[in-house]
Design an enzyme around this catalytic site. Structure first.
Site, PDB file in Angstrom:
ATOM      1  N   ASP A 196       0.845  -1.191   0.000  1.00  0.00           N
ATOM      2  CA  ASP A 196       0.000   0.000   0.000  1.00  0.00           C
ATOM      3  C   ASP A 196       0.881   1.242   0.000  1.00  0.00           C
ATOM      4  O   ASP A 196       1.638   1.475   0.940  1.00  0.00           O
ATOM      5  CB  ASP A 196      -0.876   0.010   1.271  1.00  0.00           C
ATOM      6  CG  ASP A 196      -1.802   1.214   1.289  1.00  0.00           C
ATOM      7  OD1 ASP A 196      -2.852   1.138   0.631  1.00  0.00           O
ATOM      8  OD2 ASP A 196      -1.465   2.240   1.922  1.00  0.00           O
ATOM      9  N   TYR A 252       3.152   9.669  -0.073  1.00  0.00           N
ATOM     10  CA  TYR A 252       4.225   9.045   0.722  1.00  0.00           C
ATOM     11  C   TYR A 252       5.604   9.268   0.089  1.00  0.00           C
ATOM     12  O   TYR A 252       6.622   9.057   0.753  1.00  0.00           O
ATOM     13  CB  TYR A 252       4.008   7.535   0.901  1.00  0.00           C
ATOM     14  CG  TYR A 252       2.686   7.125   1.524  1.00  0.00           C
ATOM     15  CD1 TYR A 252       1.853   8.063   2.125  1.00  0.00           C
ATOM     16  CD2 TYR A 252       2.262   5.801   1.519  1.00  0.00           C
ATOM     17  CE1 TYR A 252       0.637   7.687   2.678  1.00  0.00           C
ATOM     18  CE2 TYR A 252       1.057   5.423   2.081  1.00  0.00           C
ATOM     19  CZ  TYR A 252       0.241   6.377   2.652  1.00  0.00           C
ATOM     20  OH  TYR A 252      -0.956   6.005   3.193  1.00  0.00           O
ATOM     21  N   LYS A 302      -2.640   6.088  -4.304  1.00  0.00           N
ATOM     22  CA  LYS A 302      -3.772   6.963  -3.998  1.00  0.00           C
ATOM     23  C   LYS A 302      -3.593   8.366  -4.590  1.00  0.00           C
ATOM     24  O   LYS A 302      -2.462   8.850  -4.709  1.00  0.00           O
ATOM     25  CB  LYS A 302      -3.922   7.118  -2.471  1.00  0.00           C
ATOM     26  CG  LYS A 302      -3.852   5.804  -1.718  1.00  0.00           C
ATOM     27  CD  LYS A 302      -4.132   5.918  -0.235  1.00  0.00           C
ATOM     28  CE  LYS A 302      -3.792   4.618   0.470  1.00  0.00           C
ATOM     29  NZ  LYS A 302      -2.392   4.519   0.905  1.00  0.00           N
ATOM     30  N   HIS A 348      -7.635   9.480  -1.784  1.00  0.00           N
ATOM     31  CA  HIS A 348      -7.023   9.411  -0.452  1.00  0.00           C
ATOM     32  C   HIS A 348      -7.926  10.015   0.631  1.00  0.00           C
ATOM     33  O   HIS A 348      -7.944   9.539   1.761  1.00  0.00           O
ATOM     34  CB  HIS A 348      -5.685  10.167  -0.498  1.00  0.00           C
ATOM     35  CG  HIS A 348      -4.676   9.687   0.492  1.00  0.00           C
ATOM     36  ND1 HIS A 348      -3.333   9.622   0.222  1.00  0.00           N
ATOM     37  CD2 HIS A 348      -4.794   9.241   1.769  1.00  0.00           C
ATOM     38  CE1 HIS A 348      -2.681   9.161   1.273  1.00  0.00           C
ATOM     39  NE2 HIS A 348      -3.550   8.928   2.225  1.00  0.00           N
TER      40      HIS A 348
END
Ligand code: NDP
Length: 278
Positions: A52, A57, A82, A115
């Site tokens: 994931d 990120y 996302k 998200h």
């Protein structure tokens, strides 16, 4: 899924027929580029096939590199990424997806999620996700941090239902109504921050149950989510913890202890709270 037969390879069918592993590795704050590549390679070595990530990120490039370098066939691996909050809107979302795919170095992603339910723009972005699905650039689409109200709005508007709603979910935030709503609409719930980011691992009641099974509190939390029929993505950047978190398929929590864990609910959140988003 039958909990008797759960393993690291167990997959569930999403509402569009795509199969998704029930257990995956979270990667938020996974570390430096090198640490991320090492951790993902290690996780692949010990049997992980589900990762994931998110544009936010900043580690899509490293995760893609580790996956491509593993020699494991692409179709055996499940990747979620996302759409970040700054990238909402039809055209921007399509552009952001292109960037994610480019950084991952892949031809498609398995699951693309919104998200966060950004007010005013989320439905336009959803149309972009629908297009990506039709164009075969992702195998499934879904949302994250959607409340029942956000899901109702989406279901009223679109013929394409999300396959997944990824939300904070653990015994200390046992979102029972949301789980029931998702189930009744054939949307799979996916648990993020299943370990409460470590904040409740020293809870005495959790510790007592963990001792009874000779398991760690983290293993109990992961197993609890799996027995709720929820997809779960614990994060760790330490090899020994990745191994520990994957050792949850050789025991089952009794019904009575599941009830005791359910009773830990206290509306305790460790991540952001979407319930105030109109
Ligand atoms: P988790 O609940 O998975 O907890 C991660 C923390 O627990 C880290 O600090 C980790 O430290 C520690 N930890 C991991 N395993 C153990 C263990 N066995 N014993 C003790 N401590 C442990 O938190 P996350 O918020 O990271 O959630 C998991 C994933 O869900 C994220 O990584 C991300 O992929 C996703 N997510 C999605 C969100 C969304 O809005 N859609 C929001 C938040 C998360 P260490 O790494 O040092 O081991």
């Amino acid at each position: 899924m039958s909990e008797d037969h759960l393993s690291i390879d167990t997959k569930v069918f999403l509402n569009n027929g795509v199969e998704m592993p029930v257990f995956g590795l979270g990667t938020y704050l996974s570390g430096s580029s090198r640490e991320t590549r090492d951790i993902v390679s290690y996780a692949l070595e010990i049997g992980h096939r589900h990762f994931d990530t998110a544009r936010f990120y900043g580690n899509e490039r490293d995760i893609g590199e580790a996956i491509r370098g593993s020699g494991i066939p692409r179709e055996d691996i499940f990747i979620t990424t996302k759409l970040w909050n700054d990238d909402h809107g039809f055209h921007r979302a399509l552009g952001a997806f292109d960037e994610s795919l480019r950084d991952l170095g892949l031809d498609y992603v398995d699951l693309y999620l919104i998200h966060w339910p950004v007010q005013g723009l989320r439905n336009e972005s959803w149309r972009a996700l629908e297009k990506l699905l039709v164009d075969g650039r992702c195998r499934a689409i879904g949302v994250s941090n959607y409340t029942i109200a956000h899901l109702k709005e989406l279901l009223d508007l679109s013929p394409v239902m999300p396959s997944i709603n990824q939300v904070e979910f653990h015994p200390f935030l046992y979102q029972k109504d949301l789980l029931a709503f998702c189930r009744s609409n054939d949307i799979r719930l996916e648990s993020y921050s299943p370990l409460t980011k470590g904040r409740k691992l020293d809870d005495l009641r959790l510790g007592e149950i963990a001792r009874a099974y000779a398991k760690s509190p983290a293993q109990i939390l992961i197993r609890w989510a799996l027995q709720k029929d929820v997809i779960v993505i614990p994060k760790s950047s330490r090899k020994e913890k990745i191994r520990e978190n994957a050792a949850v398929f050789d025991f089952a929590i009794s019904g009575e202890d599941m009830d005791r864990l359910d009773a830990l609910h206290g509306n305790f959140r460790v991540t952001w709270d979407p319930t105030t988003v109109p």
